[in-house]
Scaffold this active site. Structure first.
Site, PDB file in Angstrom:
ATOM      1  N   LYS A   1       0.805  -1.234   0.000  1.00  8.27           N
ATOM      2  CA  LYS A   1       0.000   0.000   0.000  1.00  8.27           C
ATOM      3  C   LYS A   1       0.838   1.284   0.000  1.00  8.27           C
ATOM      4  O   LYS A   1       0.400   2.315  -0.515  1.00  8.27           O
ATOM      5  CB  LYS A   1      -0.929   0.015   1.217  1.00  8.27           C
ATOM      6  CG  LYS A   1      -2.084  -0.961   1.121  1.00  8.27           C
ATOM      7  CD  LYS A   1      -3.003  -0.807   2.321  1.00  8.27           C
ATOM      8  CE  LYS A   1      -4.261  -1.638   2.153  1.00  8.27           C
ATOM      9  NZ  LYS A   1      -5.253  -1.373   3.187  1.00  8.27           N
TER      10      LYS A   1
ATOM     11  N   ASP B   1     -10.349   2.909   1.950  1.00  6.85           N
ATOM     12  CA  ASP B   1     -10.609   2.299   3.268  1.00  6.85           C
ATOM     13  C   ASP B   1     -11.464   3.231   4.139  1.00  6.85           C
ATOM     14  O   ASP B   1     -12.517   2.857   4.641  1.00  6.85           O
ATOM     15  CB  ASP B   1      -9.295   2.008   4.012  1.00  6.85           C
ATOM     16  CG  ASP B   1      -8.623   0.740   3.513  1.00  6.85           C
ATOM     17  OD1 ASP B   1      -9.319  -0.116   2.946  1.00  6.85           O
ATOM     18  OD2 ASP B   1      -7.398   0.615   3.693  1.00  6.85           O
TER      19      ASP B   1
HETATM   20  P1  NDP Z   1      -2.319  -2.411  12.027  1.00  6.11           P
HETATM   21  O1  NDP Z   1      -1.429  -3.556  12.430  1.00  6.11           O
HETATM   22  O2  NDP Z   1      -1.773  -1.362  11.115  1.00  6.11           O
HETATM   23  O3  NDP Z   1      -2.835  -1.672  13.350  1.00  6.11           O
HETATM   24  C1  NDP Z   1      -3.352  -2.403  14.430  1.00  6.11           C
HETATM   25  C2  NDP Z   1      -3.839  -1.437  15.500  1.00  6.11           C
HETATM   26  O4  NDP Z   1      -4.448  -2.206  16.546  1.00  6.11           O
HETATM   27  C3  NDP Z   1      -2.730  -0.628  16.172  1.00  6.11           C
HETATM   28  O5  NDP Z   1      -3.228   0.617  16.579  1.00  6.11           O
HETATM   29  C4  NDP Z   1      -2.387  -1.493  17.382  1.00  6.11           C
HETATM   30  O6  NDP Z   1      -1.791  -0.761  18.434  1.00  6.11           O
HETATM   31  C5  NDP Z   1      -3.775  -1.937  17.786  1.00  6.11           C
HETATM   32  N1  NDP Z   1      -3.767  -3.166  18.582  1.00  6.11           N
HETATM   33  C6  NDP Z   1      -3.626  -4.435  18.120  1.00  6.11           C
HETATM   34  N2  NDP Z   1      -3.707  -5.305  19.153  1.00  6.11           N
HETATM   35  C7  NDP Z   1      -3.900  -4.557  20.273  1.00  6.11           C
HETATM   36  C8  NDP Z   1      -4.085  -4.873  21.661  1.00  6.11           C
HETATM   37  N3  NDP Z   1      -4.074  -6.128  22.082  1.00  6.11           N
HETATM   38  N4  NDP Z   1      -4.282  -3.855  22.529  1.00  6.11           N
HETATM   39  C9  NDP Z   1      -4.316  -2.571  22.103  1.00  6.11           C
HETATM   40  N5  NDP Z   1      -4.144  -2.211  20.811  1.00  6.11           N
HETATM   41  C10 NDP Z   1      -3.947  -3.197  19.901  1.00  6.11           C
HETATM   42  O7  NDP Z   1      -3.617  -3.100  11.408  1.00  6.11           O
HETATM   43  P2  NDP Z   1      -4.668  -2.439  10.382  1.00  6.11           P
HETATM   44  O8  NDP Z   1      -4.915  -1.046  10.813  1.00  6.11           O
HETATM   45  O9  NDP Z   1      -4.230  -2.695   9.008  1.00  6.11           O
HETATM   46  O10 NDP Z   1      -5.951  -3.340  10.640  1.00  6.11           O
HETATM   47  C11 NDP Z   1      -6.728  -3.177  11.817  1.00  6.11           C
HETATM   48  C12 NDP Z   1      -8.069  -3.872  11.622  1.00  6.11           C
HETATM   49  O11 NDP Z   1      -8.816  -3.193  10.603  1.00  6.11           O
HETATM   50  C13 NDP Z   1      -7.982  -5.337  11.152  1.00  6.11           C
HETATM   51  O12 NDP Z   1      -8.912  -6.088  11.894  1.00  6.11           O
HETATM   52  C14 NDP Z   1      -8.405  -5.267   9.701  1.00  6.11           C
HETATM   53  O13 NDP Z   1      -9.002  -6.469   9.269  1.00  6.11           O
HETATM   54  C15 NDP Z   1      -9.414  -4.138   9.748  1.00  6.11           C
HETATM   55  N6  NDP Z   1      -9.684  -3.493   8.459  1.00  6.11           N
HETATM   56  C16 NDP Z   1     -10.989  -3.367   8.101  1.00  6.11           C
HETATM   57  C17 NDP Z   1     -11.319  -2.792   6.908  1.00  6.11           C
HETATM   58  C18 NDP Z   1     -12.769  -2.720   6.527  1.00  6.11           C
HETATM   59  O14 NDP Z   1     -13.060  -2.349   5.389  1.00  6.11           O
HETATM   60  N7  NDP Z   1     -13.696  -3.012   7.430  1.00  6.11           N
HETATM   61  C19 NDP Z   1     -10.305  -2.252   5.986  1.00  6.11           C
HETATM   62  C20 NDP Z   1      -8.963  -2.386   6.491  1.00  6.11           C
HETATM   63  C21 NDP Z   1      -8.673  -3.003   7.684  1.00  6.11           C
HETATM   64  P3  NDP Z   1      -0.205  -0.448  18.437  1.00  6.11           P
HETATM   65  O15 NDP Z   1      -0.003   0.715  17.517  1.00  6.11           O
HETATM   66  O16 NDP Z   1       0.080  -0.128  19.842  1.00  6.11           O
HETATM   67  O17 NDP Z   1       0.472  -1.715  17.977  1.00  6.11           O
END
Ligand code: NDP
Length: 285
Positions: free
Chosen positions: A70, A107
Protein backbone atom coordinates in the site's frame (compact mmCIF):
# COMPACT_ATOMS: atom_id res chain seq x y z
CA UNK A 1 -17.77 -8.62 -33.67
CA UNK A 2 -18.27 -10.61 -30.51
CA UNK A 3 -15.93 -9.57 -27.66
CA UNK A 4 -14.17 -12.48 -25.98
CA UNK A 5 -11.86 -10.23 -23.92
CA UNK A 6 -12.78 -9.55 -20.30
CA UNK A 7 -11.83 -6.32 -18.52
CA UNK A 8 -9.31 -7.17 -15.81
CA UNK A 9 -9.08 -5.96 -12.21
CA UNK A 10 -7.75 -7.65 -9.09
CA UNK A 11 -5.53 -7.40 -6.04
CA UNK A 12 -1.75 -7.59 -5.53
CA UNK A 13 -0.62 -8.82 -2.12
CA UNK A 14 1.62 -11.17 -0.19
CA UNK A 15 0.10 -13.01 1.56
CA UNK A 16 -3.08 -12.79 -0.50
CA UNK A 17 -4.53 -16.33 -0.69
CA UNK A 18 -7.06 -15.66 2.10
CA UNK A 19 -8.34 -12.37 0.62
CA UNK A 20 -12.08 -12.81 -0.15
CA UNK A 21 -12.57 -9.61 -2.21
CA UNK A 22 -12.63 -11.52 -5.52
CA UNK A 23 -15.78 -13.38 -4.56
CA UNK A 24 -17.74 -10.21 -3.82
CA UNK A 25 -16.41 -8.29 -6.83
CA UNK A 26 -17.15 -11.15 -9.27
CA UNK A 27 -20.67 -11.49 -7.83
CA UNK A 28 -21.23 -7.74 -8.27
CA UNK A 29 -19.84 -7.80 -11.86
CA UNK A 30 -22.18 -10.69 -12.74
CA UNK A 31 -25.11 -8.91 -11.09
CA UNK A 32 -24.58 -5.92 -13.41
CA UNK A 33 -23.90 -8.11 -16.48
CA UNK A 34 -20.33 -6.78 -16.80
CA UNK A 35 -17.66 -8.89 -18.50
CA UNK A 36 -15.06 -8.09 -15.83
CA UNK A 37 -12.76 -10.37 -13.84
CA UNK A 38 -11.12 -9.83 -10.44
CA UNK A 39 -7.83 -11.74 -10.06
CA UNK A 40 -6.27 -12.54 -6.69
CA UNK A 41 -2.56 -12.23 -7.47
CA UNK A 42 0.44 -13.02 -5.32
CA UNK A 43 3.08 -10.32 -5.88
CA UNK A 44 6.31 -10.35 -3.88
CA UNK A 45 7.63 -6.98 -2.64
CA UNK A 46 10.61 -7.09 -5.03
CA UNK A 47 8.25 -7.67 -8.00
CA UNK A 48 5.82 -4.81 -7.28
CA UNK A 49 7.26 -2.45 -9.89
CA UNK A 50 7.09 -5.12 -12.63
CA UNK A 51 3.54 -6.02 -11.60
CA UNK A 52 2.42 -2.38 -11.71
CA UNK A 53 3.99 -1.98 -15.18
CA UNK A 54 1.97 -5.05 -16.26
CA UNK A 55 -1.27 -3.13 -15.61
CA UNK A 56 -0.85 -1.11 -18.80
CA UNK A 57 0.80 -3.99 -20.71
CA UNK A 58 -2.30 -6.12 -20.06
CA UNK A 59 -4.73 -3.19 -20.47
CA UNK A 60 -6.17 -3.81 -17.01
CA UNK A 61 -8.72 -1.38 -15.53
CA UNK A 62 -6.89 -1.21 -12.23
CA UNK A 63 -5.86 -3.08 -9.14
CA UNK A 64 -6.30 -3.23 -5.37
CA UNK A 65 -3.25 -3.30 -3.15
CA UNK A 66 -3.04 -5.04 0.15
CA UNK A 67 -0.12 -5.59 2.50
CA UNK A 68 2.78 -5.06 2.01
CA UNK A 69 2.26 -2.89 -1.10
CA UNK A 70 0.00 0.00 0.00
CA UNK A 71 2.87 2.43 0.68
CA UNK A 72 5.58 1.16 -1.71
CA UNK A 73 3.26 1.59 -4.70
CA UNK A 74 3.11 5.39 -4.33
CA UNK A 75 6.28 6.31 -6.29
CA UNK A 76 5.03 4.14 -9.17
CA UNK A 77 1.87 6.24 -9.65
CA UNK A 78 1.37 9.51 -11.55
CA UNK A 79 -1.38 11.04 -9.39
CA UNK A 80 -2.90 10.52 -5.94
CA UNK A 81 -6.23 11.55 -4.45
CA UNK A 82 -6.00 14.07 -1.62
CA UNK A 83 -6.90 11.42 0.96
CA UNK A 84 -4.34 8.91 -0.37
CA UNK A 85 -1.70 11.64 -0.24
CA UNK A 86 -2.53 12.55 3.37
CA UNK A 87 -2.87 8.94 4.51
CA UNK A 88 0.31 8.00 2.66
CA UNK A 89 -1.16 4.73 1.43
CA UNK A 90 -3.06 3.53 -1.65
CA UNK A 91 -5.44 0.58 -1.78
CA UNK A 92 -6.85 1.16 -5.26
CA UNK A 93 -5.17 2.04 -8.55
CA UNK A 94 -7.03 3.10 -11.69
CA UNK A 95 -5.44 2.87 -15.14
CA UNK A 96 -6.75 5.91 -17.01
CA UNK A 97 -7.47 6.23 -20.73
CA UNK A 98 -4.23 8.20 -21.21
CA UNK A 99 -2.20 5.38 -19.63
CA UNK A 100 -1.53 7.21 -16.35
CA UNK A 101 -2.02 5.54 -12.97
CA UNK A 102 -4.22 7.19 -10.31
CA UNK A 103 -3.99 6.10 -6.67
CA UNK A 104 -6.90 6.29 -4.24
CA UNK A 105 -7.47 5.07 -0.68
CA UNK A 106 -11.04 3.90 -0.20
CA UNK A 107 -10.61 2.30 3.27
CA UNK A 108 -11.68 5.40 5.18
CA UNK A 109 -14.15 6.52 2.50
CA UNK A 110 -15.87 3.14 2.89
CA UNK A 111 -16.18 3.82 6.62
CA UNK A 112 -17.73 7.27 6.10
CA UNK A 113 -20.06 5.86 3.42
CA UNK A 114 -21.21 3.04 5.71
CA UNK A 115 -22.18 5.64 8.33
CA UNK A 116 -23.90 7.80 5.69
CA UNK A 117 -25.93 4.75 4.57
CA UNK A 118 -27.27 4.62 8.13
CA UNK A 119 -28.10 8.33 8.02
CA UNK A 120 -25.13 9.27 10.22
CA UNK A 121 -23.11 12.36 9.25
CA UNK A 122 -19.63 13.24 10.54
CA UNK A 123 -20.34 16.98 10.40
CA UNK A 124 -19.58 18.63 13.77
CA UNK A 125 -19.13 15.23 15.45
CA UNK A 126 -16.61 14.46 18.20
CA UNK A 127 -14.88 11.20 17.40
CA UNK A 128 -12.94 8.91 19.73
CA UNK A 129 -10.79 6.40 17.87
CA UNK A 130 -9.16 3.32 19.38
CA UNK A 131 -6.00 2.49 17.43
CA UNK A 132 -3.54 4.29 15.18
CA UNK A 133 -2.60 1.61 12.60
CA UNK A 134 -3.30 1.63 8.87
CA UNK A 135 -7.08 1.27 9.06
CA UNK A 136 -7.36 3.78 11.92
CA UNK A 137 -5.30 6.34 10.01
CA UNK A 138 -7.50 6.06 6.91
CA UNK A 139 -10.65 6.32 9.05
CA UNK A 140 -9.32 9.31 11.04
CA UNK A 141 -8.35 11.27 7.93
CA UNK A 142 -11.69 10.67 6.20
CA UNK A 143 -13.66 11.51 9.36
CA UNK A 144 -11.74 14.79 9.56
CA UNK A 145 -12.27 15.55 5.86
CA UNK A 146 -15.99 14.72 6.29
CA UNK A 147 -16.36 17.44 8.94
CA UNK A 148 -15.64 15.84 12.33
CA UNK A 149 -14.85 18.68 14.72
CA UNK A 150 -12.49 16.71 16.96
CA UNK A 151 -10.69 13.37 16.93
CA UNK A 152 -9.21 11.82 20.08
CA UNK A 153 -6.88 8.91 19.37
CA UNK A 154 -6.30 6.28 22.04
CA UNK A 155 -3.46 3.90 21.24
CA UNK A 156 -1.21 1.46 23.07
CA UNK A 157 1.88 2.83 21.27
CA UNK A 158 1.74 6.55 21.99
CA UNK A 159 4.29 7.49 19.34
CA UNK A 160 2.07 6.09 16.57
CA UNK A 161 -0.90 8.06 17.92
CA UNK A 162 1.20 11.25 18.02
CA UNK A 163 2.20 10.81 14.39
CA UNK A 164 -1.47 10.52 13.43
CA UNK A 165 -2.33 13.63 15.44
CA UNK A 166 0.41 15.52 13.57
CA UNK A 167 -0.97 14.32 10.23
CA UNK A 168 -4.51 15.43 11.14
CA UNK A 169 -3.33 18.84 12.38
CA UNK A 170 -1.22 19.43 9.29
CA UNK A 171 -3.82 18.49 6.70
CA UNK A 172 -7.30 18.92 8.20
CA UNK A 173 -9.32 21.38 10.27
CA UNK A 174 -10.27 18.86 12.96
CA UNK A 175 -8.91 19.29 16.47
CA UNK A 176 -6.71 16.28 17.17
CA UNK A 177 -5.32 14.88 20.41
CA UNK A 178 -4.14 11.55 21.75
CA UNK A 179 -4.02 9.48 24.90
CA UNK A 180 -1.87 6.50 25.78
CA UNK A 181 -4.04 3.40 26.17
CA UNK A 182 -3.43 2.01 29.62
CA UNK A 183 -5.61 -0.47 31.47
CA UNK A 184 -9.38 -0.13 31.35
CA UNK A 185 -9.46 3.16 29.45
CA UNK A 186 -12.10 5.82 30.10
CA UNK A 187 -13.96 7.10 27.05
CA UNK A 188 -13.98 10.93 26.78
CA UNK A 189 -17.41 12.14 27.92
CA UNK A 190 -18.01 14.34 24.91
CA UNK A 191 -17.73 11.41 22.44
CA UNK A 192 -20.41 11.26 19.72
CA UNK A 193 -18.83 8.44 17.69
CA UNK A 194 -16.61 5.76 19.25
CA UNK A 195 -14.63 3.68 16.77
CA UNK A 196 -12.69 0.47 17.29
CA UNK A 197 -9.93 0.96 14.72
CA UNK A 198 -7.77 -1.84 16.15
CA UNK A 199 -7.67 -5.51 15.17
CA UNK A 200 -8.96 -6.58 18.61
CA UNK A 201 -11.87 -9.02 18.18
CA UNK A 202 -10.83 -10.20 14.72
CA UNK A 203 -11.36 -13.91 13.94
CA UNK A 204 -10.06 -16.24 15.47
CA UNK A 205 -9.96 -13.96 18.55
CA UNK A 206 -13.67 -13.13 18.43
CA UNK A 207 -13.93 -13.55 22.20
CA UNK A 208 -11.78 -10.44 22.78
CA UNK A 209 -12.84 -6.82 23.08
CA UNK A 210 -11.01 -3.50 23.57
CA UNK A 211 -10.16 -2.86 27.22
CA UNK A 212 -12.28 0.24 27.84
CA UNK A 213 -14.80 1.30 30.49
CA UNK A 214 -18.02 0.33 28.68
CA UNK A 215 -20.08 2.12 31.33
CA UNK A 216 -18.82 5.36 29.72
CA UNK A 217 -20.80 4.58 26.56
CA UNK A 218 -24.10 6.43 26.70
CA UNK A 219 -27.40 6.01 24.81
CA UNK A 220 -27.29 7.90 21.53
CA UNK A 221 -23.58 7.34 21.04
CA UNK A 222 -22.55 5.66 17.78
CA UNK A 223 -20.19 2.68 18.15
CA UNK A 224 -18.46 1.59 14.96
CA UNK A 225 -15.99 -1.22 14.34
CA UNK A 226 -13.47 -1.73 11.53
CA UNK A 227 -13.29 -5.45 12.33
CA UNK A 228 -15.53 -7.24 9.82
CA UNK A 229 -15.08 -10.90 10.75
CA UNK A 230 -17.09 -11.52 12.85
CA UNK A 231 -19.42 -8.65 11.93
CA UNK A 232 -21.13 -8.61 15.32
CA UNK A 233 -18.01 -8.12 17.48
CA UNK A 234 -18.04 -8.22 21.27
CA UNK A 235 -17.16 -4.50 21.22
CA UNK A 236 -20.37 -3.72 19.33
CA UNK A 237 -22.46 -6.05 21.50
CA UNK A 238 -21.18 -4.38 24.69
CA UNK A 239 -21.77 -0.92 23.23
CA UNK A 240 -25.32 -1.87 22.24
CA UNK A 241 -25.99 -3.02 25.80
CA UNK A 242 -25.20 0.55 26.88
CA UNK A 243 -27.71 1.94 24.36
CA UNK A 244 -25.29 2.85 21.58
CA UNK A 245 -26.14 2.41 17.89
CA UNK A 246 -23.78 -0.17 16.36
CA UNK A 247 -22.24 0.07 12.89
CA UNK A 248 -20.22 -2.99 11.86
CA UNK A 249 -17.04 -3.31 9.77
CA UNK A 250 -18.74 -5.42 7.11
CA UNK A 251 -20.57 -2.36 5.84
CA UNK A 252 -17.26 -0.48 5.63
CA UNK A 253 -15.68 -3.34 3.68
CA UNK A 254 -18.62 -3.61 1.28
CA UNK A 255 -18.72 0.19 0.81
CA UNK A 256 -15.04 0.42 -0.06
CA UNK A 257 -15.40 -2.49 -2.50
CA UNK A 258 -18.36 -0.64 -4.02
CA UNK A 259 -16.28 2.54 -4.39
CA UNK A 260 -13.54 0.53 -6.14
CA UNK A 261 -16.13 -1.08 -8.42
CA UNK A 262 -17.41 2.37 -9.44
CA UNK A 263 -13.88 3.69 -10.01
CA UNK A 264 -13.10 0.84 -12.43
CA UNK A 265 -16.45 0.37 -14.20
CA UNK A 266 -18.23 3.70 -13.85
CA UNK A 267 -21.26 1.68 -12.70
CA UNK A 268 -22.90 1.73 -9.26
CA UNK A 269 -22.90 -1.86 -7.90
CA UNK A 270 -25.51 -3.49 -5.69
CA UNK A 271 -24.25 -3.03 -2.13
CA UNK A 272 -26.60 -5.79 -1.02
CA UNK A 273 -25.00 -8.32 -3.40
CA UNK A 274 -21.56 -7.33 -2.09
CA UNK A 275 -22.52 -7.52 1.59
CA UNK A 276 -24.39 -10.82 1.18
CA UNK A 277 -21.48 -12.55 -0.59
CA UNK A 278 -18.99 -11.28 2.01
CA UNK A 279 -21.17 -12.46 4.86
CA UNK A 280 -21.35 -15.95 3.32
CA UNK A 281 -17.56 -16.09 2.97
CA UNK A 282 -17.01 -15.11 6.59
CA UNK A 283 -19.48 -17.61 8.00
CA UNK A 284 -17.37 -20.42 6.52
CA UNK A 285 -13.94 -19.24 7.81
P1 NDP B 1 -2.32 -2.41 12.03
O1 NDP B 1 -1.43 -3.56 12.43
O2 NDP B 1 -1.77 -1.36 11.11
O3 NDP B 1 -2.83 -1.67 13.35
C1 NDP B 1 -3.35 -2.40 14.43
C2 NDP B 1 -3.84 -1.44 15.50
O4 NDP B 1 -4.45 -2.21 16.55
C3 NDP B 1 -2.73 -0.63 16.17
O5 NDP B 1 -3.23 0.62 16.58
C4 NDP B 1 -2.39 -1.49 17.38
O6 NDP B 1 -1.79 -0.76 18.43
C5 NDP B 1 -3.77 -1.94 17.79
N1 NDP B 1 -3.77 -3.17 18.58
C6 NDP B 1 -3.63 -4.43 18.12
N2 NDP B 1 -3.71 -5.31 19.15
C7 NDP B 1 -3.90 -4.56 20.27
C8 NDP B 1 -4.09 -4.87 21.66
N3 NDP B 1 -4.07 -6.13 22.08
N4 NDP B 1 -4.28 -3.85 22.53
C9 NDP B 1 -4.32 -2.57 22.10
N5 NDP B 1 -4.14 -2.21 20.81
C10 NDP B 1 -3.95 -3.20 19.90
O7 NDP B 1 -3.62 -3.10 11.41
P2 NDP B 1 -4.67 -2.44 10.38
O8 NDP B 1 -4.92 -1.05 10.81
O9 NDP B 1 -4.23 -2.69 9.01
O10 NDP B 1 -5.95 -3.34 10.64
C11 NDP B 1 -6.73 -3.18 11.82
C12 NDP B 1 -8.07 -3.87 11.62
O11 NDP B 1 -8.82 -3.19 10.60
C13 NDP B 1 -7.98 -5.34 11.15
O12 NDP B 1 -8.91 -6.09 11.89
C14 NDP B 1 -8.40 -5.27 9.70
O13 NDP B 1 -9.00 -6.47 9.27
C15 NDP B 1 -9.41 -4.14 9.75
N6 NDP B 1 -9.68 -3.49 8.46
C16 NDP B 1 -10.99 -3.37 8.10
C17 NDP B 1 -11.32 -2.79 6.91
C18 NDP B 1 -12.77 -2.72 6.53
O14 NDP B 1 -13.06 -2.35 5.39
N7 NDP B 1 -13.70 -3.01 7.43
C19 NDP B 1 -10.31 -2.25 5.99
C20 NDP B 1 -8.96 -2.39 6.49
C21 NDP B 1 -8.67 -3.00 7.68
P3 NDP B 1 -0.21 -0.45 18.44
O15 NDP B 1 0.00 0.72 17.52
O16 NDP B 1 0.08 -0.13 19.84
O17 NDP B 1 0.47 -1.72 17.98
Amino acid sequence: MKNYRAELTGVFGDPVDGNPTGVTMEAAFADKGLNYRYLTLKVLPEDLEAAVKALSVLHMRGINLTMPHKIKVIPLLQELSRAAEIIGAVNTVVLREDGSLFGENTDGKGFVQALANRGISLEHKRVTLLGAGGAAKAVAVECALAGAVSITIINRTLERARELVDTLKKHTRAEASCEKWEGCHRIPEHTDILINGTSIGLHPDGNQKPDIDYAGITPGMIAADVVFNPADTLFLKEAEKQGAEAVNGLGMLACQAALNFKLWTGVEPSLKVMEDTLRKEFITV
